[in-house]
Design an enzyme around this catalytic site. Structure first.
Site: not given
Length: 280
Positions: A155, A206
């Site tokens: 991610s 992230h």
């Protein structure tokens, strides 16, 4: 030492992934996207022992990005492996679906070679940022929550690609959960939203991915990307031509994102695996 195994079920997630990917228009003309999708599926479902580790299978414990093991045990391979493995089937499914749609847009616009180089850059650089940031948090603020933690997943790369995609997107506005906002804020909004609705996700992982995207669109990596593009063209240009969409533009005419100014987001050794791993 507690070993955390990846949770792999009855291939339901894989079947869903194949069905969804097969419905994406033009996916067969995206060799890098397809290659990385297949690679990560294989890595998820097939165990291959990693030289120098204590496990006979590729477990989360042996693969994740864990700054403590990198600093104290010299396991630098984690900087690469952490991005390409997943915690469970649905983690793989959601990340690969997101990657397929981002690849459909970016690989077509940038060309396959540059797209591959950008993905590899974000995968490695994002984890380096994670390690350095967690070390600074430990030394400057005595916060070891990142340094001794275990995070795994693709991610971070996806958030970096989201920044690049928003840059090349001709639309000045987009929406997150029905809320319209300027495209330059979409990745940041999704960062907060992901942290709220998926508590087990790695906010810092992230964030490192977004930082990679923000730095990339300044153009600082353009000379290296262009040099790599020429090398890959010389080595694999004829192979990539076989995937060329007959209805699309020639590879030489595919575009790259415009440049913009940088955006500035602002103990003794412990056992590194005291909590469940975060996924990202």
């Amino acid at each position: 030492k507690k070993t955390m195994r990846r949770q792999r079920g009855n291939y339901f997630g894989l079947m869903m992934l194949v069905m969804q990917i097969s419905q994406i228009p033009g996916i067969k003309h995206l060799p890098v996207t397809l290659m990385l999708l297949i690679l990560q599926v294989i890595l998820h479902y097939i165990d291959i022992p990693i030289p120098g580790t204590h496990s006979k299978e590729m477990t989360v414990t042996e693969l994740c990005i864990n700054p403590a093991t990198i600093f104290y045990l010299g396991q630098f391979y984690r900087i690469i492996t952490a991005s390409f493995f997943h915690l469970d089937d649905m983690h793989l499914y959601y990340n690969m679906i997101s990657f397929a749609w981002k690849g459909k847009q970016l690989e077509h616009q940038l060309n396959s070679k540059k797209f591959l180089l950008i993905v590899l850059l974000f995968a490695i650089l994002g984890n380096i940022f994670y390690v350095v940031g967690s070390f600074l948090a430990l030394k400057l603020f005595n916060y070891g929550g990142l340094f001794y933690f275990c995070a795994i997943g693709f991610s971070g790369v996806l958030f970096g690609l989201k920044v690049v995609l928003n840059k090349v997107n001709p639309s000045p506005y987009g929406n997150v959960m029905g809320i319209q906002m300027p495209t330059q804020f979409l990745a940041w909004a999704e960062l907060l939203l992901m942290y709220i609705i998926v508590p087990g996700s790695s906010f810092f992982g992230h964030l490192c991915g977004i930082l990679c995207g923000v730095i990339y669109i300044t153009g600082i990596f353009d000379p290296a990307i262009e040099a790599g593009d020429r090398i890959l063209e010389h080595l694999f240009g004829e192979i990539l031509d076989q995937f060329q969409d007959p209805n699309g533009p020639p590879r030489a005419q595919q575009q790259q994102p415009q440049q913009q100014q940088p955006f500035q987001p602002h103990q003794p050794f412990q056992h590194p695996f005291q909590q469940m791993p975060r996924f990202y």
